[in-house]
Design a protein around this motif. Structure first.
Motif, PDB file in Angstrom:
ATOM      1  N   TYR A 232       0.856  -1.190   0.000  1.00  0.00           N
ATOM      2  CA  TYR A 232       0.000   0.000   0.000  1.00  0.00           C
ATOM      3  C   TYR A 232       0.890   1.237   0.000  1.00  0.00           C
ATOM      4  CZ  TYR A 232      -3.343  -3.431   1.841  1.00  0.00           C
ATOM      5  OH  TYR A 232      -4.108  -4.539   2.025  1.00  0.00           O
ATOM      6  N   TRP A 233       0.429   2.286  -0.663  1.00  0.00           N
ATOM      7  CA  TRP A 233       1.071   3.614  -0.588  1.00  0.00           C
ATOM      8  C   TRP A 233       0.104   4.551   0.121  1.00  0.00           C
ATOM      9  CZ3 TRP A 233       5.922   5.250  -1.754  1.00  0.00           C
ATOM     10  CH2 TRP A 233       6.738   4.360  -2.434  1.00  0.00           C
ATOM     11  N   MET A 234       0.545   5.084   1.253  1.00  0.00           N
ATOM     12  CA  MET A 234      -0.299   5.965   2.049  1.00  0.00           C
ATOM     13  C   MET A 234       0.539   7.113   2.588  1.00  0.00           C
ATOM     14  SD  MET A 234      -2.846   3.362   4.127  1.00  0.00           S
ATOM     15  CE  MET A 234      -1.574   2.362   4.857  1.00  0.00           C
ATOM     16  N   SER A 235      -0.161   8.067   3.137  1.00  0.00           N
ATOM     17  CA  SER A 235       0.502   9.184   3.804  1.00  0.00           C
ATOM     18  C   SER A 235       0.753   8.813   5.264  1.00  0.00           C
ATOM     19  CB  SER A 235      -0.376  10.434   3.713  1.00  0.00           C
ATOM     20  OG  SER A 235      -1.582  10.224   4.451  1.00  0.00           O
ATOM     21  N   LEU A 236       1.479   9.692   5.966  1.00  0.00           N
ATOM     22  CA  LEU A 236       1.694   9.445   7.389  1.00  0.00           C
ATOM     23  C   LEU A 236       0.386   9.448   8.158  1.00  0.00           C
ATOM     24  CD1 LEU A 236       4.942  11.528   8.056  1.00  0.00           C
ATOM     25  CD2 LEU A 236       4.703   9.046   7.973  1.00  0.00           C
ATOM     26  N   GLY A 237      -0.626  10.123   7.625  1.00  0.00           N
ATOM     27  CA  GLY A 237      -1.956  10.103   8.229  1.00  0.00           C
ATOM     28  C   GLY A 237      -2.785   8.916   7.814  1.00  0.00           C
ATOM     29  N   LEU A 238      -2.150   7.926   7.174  1.00  0.00           N
ATOM     30  CA  LEU A 238      -2.804   6.675   6.739  1.00  0.00           C
ATOM     31  C   LEU A 238      -3.932   6.932   5.745  1.00  0.00           C
ATOM     32  CD1 LEU A 238      -2.884   4.627  10.071  1.00  0.00           C
ATOM     33  CD2 LEU A 238      -1.142   4.699   8.283  1.00  0.00           C
TER      34      LEU A 238
ATOM     35  N   LYS B  70       5.466  15.612   1.455  1.00  0.00           N
ATOM     36  CA  LYS B  70       6.616  15.118   2.200  1.00  0.00           C
ATOM     37  C   LYS B  70       6.364  13.754   2.836  1.00  0.00           C
ATOM     38  CE  LYS B  70       8.120  19.799   3.420  1.00  0.00           C
ATOM     39  NZ  LYS B  70       8.454  20.729   4.536  1.00  0.00           N
ATOM     40  N   ASP B  71       5.225  13.121   2.588  1.00  0.00           N
ATOM     41  CA  ASP B  71       4.886  11.914   3.358  1.00  0.00           C
ATOM     42  C   ASP B  71       4.391  10.787   2.459  1.00  0.00           C
ATOM     43  OD1 ASP B  71       2.556  13.178   2.641  1.00  0.00           O
ATOM     44  OD2 ASP B  71       1.544  12.856   4.553  1.00  0.00           O
ATOM     45  N   TYR B  72       5.152  10.475   1.408  1.00  0.00           N
ATOM     46  CA  TYR B  72       4.858   9.266   0.635  1.00  0.00           C
ATOM     47  C   TYR B  72       5.418   8.063   1.411  1.00  0.00           C
ATOM     48  CZ  TYR B  72       3.490  11.911  -3.539  1.00  0.00           C
ATOM     49  OH  TYR B  72       2.851  12.720  -4.444  1.00  0.00           O
TER      50      TYR B  72
ATOM     51  N   LYS C 280       7.975   1.811   5.343  1.00  0.00           N
ATOM     52  CA  LYS C 280       9.226   2.420   4.895  1.00  0.00           C
ATOM     53  C   LYS C 280       9.254   3.886   5.297  1.00  0.00           C
ATOM     54  CE  LYS C 280      12.221   2.584   0.823  1.00  0.00           C
ATOM     55  NZ  LYS C 280      12.424   2.092  -0.545  1.00  0.00           N
ATOM     56  N   ASP C 281      10.460   4.405   5.519  1.00  0.00           N
ATOM     57  CA  ASP C 281      10.584   5.817   5.864  1.00  0.00           C
ATOM     58  C   ASP C 281       9.911   6.685   4.802  1.00  0.00           C
ATOM     59  OD1 ASP C 281      12.007   5.111   8.087  1.00  0.00           O
ATOM     60  OD2 ASP C 281      13.972   5.406   7.164  1.00  0.00           O
ATOM     61  N   ALA C 282       9.316   7.770   5.267  1.00  0.00           N
ATOM     62  CA  ALA C 282       8.582   8.653   4.357  1.00  0.00           C
ATOM     63  C   ALA C 282       9.531   9.284   3.331  1.00  0.00           C
ATOM     64  CB  ALA C 282       7.867   9.738   5.146  1.00  0.00           C
ATOM     65  N   MET C 283       9.000   9.478   2.130  1.00  0.00           N
ATOM     66  CA  MET C 283       9.753  10.098   1.050  1.00  0.00           C
ATOM     67  C   MET C 283       9.090  11.417   0.656  1.00  0.00           C
ATOM     68  SD  MET C 283      10.659   6.796  -1.327  1.00  0.00           S
ATOM     69  CE  MET C 283       9.217   5.855  -0.885  1.00  0.00           C
ATOM     70  N   ALA C 284       9.914  12.402   0.349  1.00  0.00           N
ATOM     71  CA  ALA C 284       9.403  13.720  -0.032  1.00  0.00           C
ATOM     72  C   ALA C 284       9.610  13.935  -1.526  1.00  0.00           C
ATOM     73  CB  ALA C 284      10.118  14.819   0.760  1.00  0.00           C
ATOM     74  N   VAL C 285       8.632  14.586  -2.151  1.00  0.00           N
ATOM     75  CA  VAL C 285       8.699  14.902  -3.573  1.00  0.00           C
ATOM     76  C   VAL C 285       8.444  16.398  -3.741  1.00  0.00           C
ATOM     77  CG1 VAL C 285       7.633  14.565  -5.832  1.00  0.00           C
ATOM     78  CG2 VAL C 285       7.971  12.607  -4.320  1.00  0.00           C
TER      79      VAL C 285
END
Length: 1056
Positions: A163-169, A198-200, A215-220
């Protein structure tokens, strides 16, 4: 099927108990047989305290057990046992030590007669999955460009979900532009401003171990100019594929698995993906998901293999990718695993291991768990002639290919044994008058004993229509005189044995009511109907009904020669019938039993009938699935599916193979073979034959066989296609046509045509020899093809050849052709600099791929209303010198927003434009800066000194023309002075300047190269040159039309 024998069965409707036919009773010494074991792979979950690996066998003596791990002897740390099987048990492994016990296990069950073994049981103890700790710097991407966020999920216990989610799920929204691939990565076909965050986060969920890792969040960061807010501002971009890479992908999967093909494109606008199967229709089970990017076909079959193509398309073009799908199969039994055999001393034993798979499986034979080789092993068959008790063993057939393996334990018992009756002696039987009764007499011996019955008071065998013997004695419509003592005798050539049975007849009512339950004794067909139960009290009554009906009877059979102890369905009989006529095979010992089926379900089967041996007869049918192949050019391989052992109908089975050339020969060539294959040698290459195969045995031949057609072996083609012609459609695509090679020269089934082409040279640089080779295959019969992927303005050479399964034929005569000029590629860079209040300098680099002779550039610029971003004015300039790489625009409006588009051009047209905008910092007024005023004063003084030096030189006799240009931006006062400056200086009207004037926009308004030069080569002492910082001698000119521009240009040659 030919009716070999018939048997009238009276269907037994009385209640019976379950009876299991035994091959060898456990009271007799016998080989071990694996009853149950744990099949692999075993995945040890972290929360399981222990892992158990089961292995249980039966035999006499009771089997013992040993284990191997990865081919080495293994002593289990813990074994559980039970009272009924004290030497057997389950291997127990504690979870905390499981990492040391990973491997492949095998259980061996053995006694003094032999050894049985299981398939390998793999134990996997996966570690807890986790993502590595790693920093992810922000990903910077320009708006409109593609990018990928890599997940790289850890391995773990399947199934795994990504799944791909934000830090806020919150789930990252996916569509035709943004999608997740099968590999778990998140792909963006083109970047938009809204993608900046900032929270992929990539999450991997493992359901079986109830674990989710993150996985650690990735920023774009999507970079864009402040005013590019609309998608219309983004440049068109031709599609290409983010996944998969390359031109073609080979996909190998197993029959029954789900095929997943994925194409994820990039481009702008977002490309759409289409799928097709080349040369065939797509399977109706196909399903397209993820906005067309994922093609799935469930439960693939061999016919689902072939070439597939995905096409990603938008308004700028298309990209394609080819998938070569190969469907293979793990080993499996053609019909069923080989069965154990009980045979007498001196007989011949044949053990056949009939398997199939793709690639074809390799067969390994073992005897009691040890490798078994020698003259007795003939590929998939073990042949034992004149068997002895020492040949008794457990034989293992292990068939394997790259996708897996299957194992069969085949118990072969070679023994002679006097009959042994298994039914209890002096068994009492009771029956009501008019009912039916069956008295059992189950016996075992080797060879199979014959069973006969007699009544104690009456000498001689029992005879009459009411009596039926098939091992057991059945009495139909019992009478009072049938009461008495009966004797069962079992005999073979090794001896005899007997038991007694007591039969008593009672005359009682058939209907018994006991505590509200109605029992019907001796049920027969007349008892079918609707029964009503009425319950009454002094106040009320109620009733319920029940339907007693038999829907159907199932007749089952068991034959003792090939598959003893295995019951199979023979025939279904309607519920209103009590007899059945059965079609049987010849030369077999049959037993039958019957069970009834009503609306609730099936009932228990009857006791088996006595053995019934059918007489031998000719075969009922001929072989099927005849295959004709030619592995070598001058031979023909014929194979077929052999008859099952029970279909032999008698001894001496063999096959008559007949063949002749189709339409040429009248006489059949015949051969008798016992195997199920035959090779015809010394044939002509790829010639059609008629083939037929007939079964026969010692008692006759089978029915007339069907004639099939096949071809002898293929060879490579000998001729090339003729009349090859090329029609060039455009700069990258052509149509090639040809006259097919004569069919006789193909020498095999036509596979298709290969088209090869290679680029000899670019017409821009004809002296440089290239060797860029490409090819495409076009299956089937055809006379033309479309060839894509050519490069513009090039010379090519093309050939065509035909191919079949054996290989490629010779190349055709080469055809040479040229592709026309195309539009250039996009210029690689465009910058705007040296901006003043009404002028700006544009500098660019030439296109990397000109695709033709460069003729110039097309410059377009648009004035925008900044609050609304609407176009207020547009201008266009044709720059007609190919070597121009910079241009100064004049007459712009101060402080306004401009967008510039520059395209390179050939005679075929102009290529895609590259855009550049004016930035906020570029619209400041430099003329008010102090340093600018000081610099201009110094330049003016230096110019005066140089002019004076030139006049002095002229007075010494030199004749020359001077051109001067100025790239600096003057202020308002200096601009007015420049407007009054004349365009040319000359020392004589008869010697005009040959330099080019710059007063208007025409073909000369170009720049020779990226650096402007003032040339005084003809007059300088050292032949040197002055750059912009060292010389201001030349001409001054400037357009006086609003919106026009001029490019600094080097002077033309001067004449003294």
């Amino acid at each position: 099927m030919r009716l070999v024998g018939t048997l009238q069965l009276a269907l037994l409707l009385a209640l019976t108990s379950w009876a299991t036919g035994l091959n060898i009773p456990l009271e007799v010494e016998q080989l071990p047989t694996i009853v149950t074991y744990t099949t692999g792979p075993i995945i040890a979950l972290p929360f399981d305290p222990t892992v158990k690996i089961k292995c249980k066998a039966k035999g006499n003596p009771t089997p013992e057990y040993r284990w191997t791990k990865d081919g080495e002897d293994f002593i289990p740390p813990h074994i559980t046992t039970n009272k009924t099987d004290p030497t057997g048990g389950t291997v127990v492994l504690l979870n905390k030590h499981l990492i040391n016990f990973q491997g492949k296990y095998r259980c061996y069950a053995f006694n003094k007669l032999g050894t049985a073994m299981t398939e390998e049981i793999e134990l996997i103890a996966p570690s807890v999955p986790k993502f590595p700790k790693e920093g992810h710097p922000p990903i910077a991407v320009n708006e409109g460009e593609p990018f990928t966020l890599h997940c790289n999920p850890p391995e773990g216990v399947a199934p795994r979900q990504i799944y791909w989610m934000s830090l806020g799920l919150q789930h990252i929204k996916q569509d035709d532009r943004v999608s997740m691939g099968i590999d778990g990565n998140l792909y963006f076909s083109n970047a938009l401003q809204k993608d900046s965050r900032k929270d992929y986060c990539c999450f991997a969920a493992f359901q079986r171990i109830r674990t989710i890792v993150q996985k650690d969040a990735m920023a774009v960061v999507v970079k864009s100019c402040r005013f590019t807010k609309l998608s219309a501002w983004l440049d068109l971009r031709r599609p290409s594929l983010l996944l998969p890479s390359g031109v073609q992908t080979v996909k190998v999967l197993l029959k029954g698995e789900t095929l997943k093909l994925e194409c994820i494109p990039e481009g702008y606008p977002t490309p759409m993906v289409k799928w097709m199967k080349m040369g065939d229709k797509m399977a109706p089970r196909n399903k397209v998901d993820r906005h067309g990017k994922l093609l799935t076909i469930s439960a693939v079959e061999e016919r689902d293999g072939g070439k597939y193509m995905c096409t990603a398309e938008n308004s700028a073009g298309e990209a394609v990718h080819y998938f070569d799908v190969i469907v293979e199969e793990q080993p499996k039994w053609l019909t069923e695993p080989p069965q154990g055999q009980l045979t007498v001393i001196g007989s011949d034993v044949h053990i056949k291991c009939s398997v199939t798979g793709k690639p074809p499986p390799d067969i390994t034979w073992r005897r009691n768990g040890e490798l078994f080789r020698g003259e007795r092993v003939l590929d998939d068959t073990v042949v034992i002639h004149n068997a002895t008790p020492e040949d008794s063993a457990v034989y293992q057939c292990d068939a394997s290919n790259v996708h897996g393996s299957i194992l069969a334990n085949i118990n072969i018992m070679v023994m002679n044994m006097a009959p042994r009756i298994l039914t209890r002696d002096y068994q009492d039987y009771a029956v009501v008058l008019g009912g039916d009764i069956t008295m059992n007499c189950s016996a075992f011996g080797s060879p199979l004993p014959e069973v006969s019955w007699s009544k104690y008071e009456t000498p001689g065998p029992i005879e009459g229509d009411r009596f039926s013997q098939n091992g057991s004695l059945q009495i139909i419509i019992a009478e009072k005189r049938d009461s008495g003592k009966y004797v069962c005798v079992a005999s073979n050539r090794e001896g005899k044995s007997s038991i007694a049975a007591m039969d008593t007849c009672f005359d009682i009512f058939r209907y018994v009511l006991d505590d509200g339950m109605l029992q019907i004794m001796n049920v027969n067909l007349s008892d079918q109907g609707i029964y009503t139960c009425i319950a009454r009290t002094s106040l009320d009554e109620d009733n319920a009904t029940a339907l007693l009906t038999i829907l159907e009877f199932i007749v089952e059979y068991e034959e003792s020669q090939w598959e003893p102890g295995r019951w199979k369905e023979q025939q279904k009989v309607p519920g209103n019938q009590a007899t059945a006529e059965l079609a049987l095979h010849g030369h077999l010992n049959y037993q039958f039993r019957v069970y009834a089926v009503n609306a609730v379900g099936p009932g228990p089967p009857s006791e088996p009938t006595e053995g019934y041996k059918t007489p031998p007869a000719a075969p009922d049918r001929n072989p099927e699935n005849i295959k004709i192949q030619g592995h070598l050019p001058h031979q023909m391989d014929i194979s077929w599916e052999p008859l099952l052992p029970i279909e032999h109908n008698g001894p001496g089975l063999e096959y008559k193979v007949s063949y002749r050339k189709l339409g040429v020969e009248d006489v059949w060539t015949e051969h008798l073979v016992k195997r199920h294959s035959f090779v015809v040698r010394n044939t002509s290459t790829f010639v059609p034959y008629e083939i037929k195969i007939q079964s026969r045995n010692s008692h006759g031949k089978g029915p007339d066989p069907k004639v099939v057609t096949g071809y002898s072996g293929e060879d490579v083609p000998t001729a090339a296609p003729r009349d090859v012609a090329v029609e060039v459609f455009n700069t990258t695509v052509l149509r090639v046509s040809w006259t097919p090679a004569p069919p006789a020269t193909v020498r095999g089934h036509l596979g298709g045509y290969d088209v090869q082409w290679f680029r000899k040279r670019s017409l821009l640089n004809p002296n440089k020899v290239l060797d860029e080779r490409q090819s495409m295959s076009f299956p089937g019969k055809r006379t033309h093809a479309i060839v894509p992927g050519l490069k513009p303005f090039s010379e090519y050479r093309l050939t065509v050849n035909v191919f079949n399964k054996k290989g490629n034929g010779p190349y055709s005569d080469p055809v040479t052709f040229n592709t026309p000029e195309g539009v250039p590629a996009q210029v690689p860079i465009l910058t705007a600099s040296n901006a003043q209040k009404d002028t700006i300098l544009l500098v660019w680099g030439p296109p990397l791929e000109t695709n033709g002779i460069l003729t110039g550039y097309l410059l377009q610029y648009h004035l925008f209303d900044e609050p609304t971003l609407e176009v207020v004015d547009s201008q266009e300039i044709n720059i007609t010198k190919a070597d121009t790489t910079q241009w100064r625009l004049r007459g712009l409006e101060e402080g306004r927003l401009y967008r510039f588009h520059l395209s390179a051009c050939t005679r075929a047209g102009c290529g895609p434009p590259l855009a550049q905008e004016t930035a906020e910092g570029q619209r400041s007024d430099f003329s008010t800066q102090g340093w600018f005023i000081g610099t201009m004063c110094a330049v003016a003084l230096l110019t005066l000194v140089v002019l004076m030096a030139c006049f002095v030189r002229r007075n010494k006799g030199g004749k020359y023309a001077v051109k001067e240009k100025e790239d600096l931006h003057p202020d308002v006062e200096s601009r007015g002075m420049n407007d009054d400056t004349s365009c040319e200086y000359s020392d004589s009207e008869e010697k005009p300047l040959k330099g080019r004037g710059l007063c208007s926009l025409n073909d000369d308004d170009t720049v020779g190269d990226s650096i402007s030069r003032d040339s005084l080569v003809d007059y300088a002492d050292g032949g040197g040159e002055f750059d912009e910082d060292g010389s201001f001698i030349g001409e001054y000119s400037e357009s006086k039309h609003g919106g026009s521009g001029s490019a600094p240009s080097g002077p033309g040659p001067v004449t003294a």
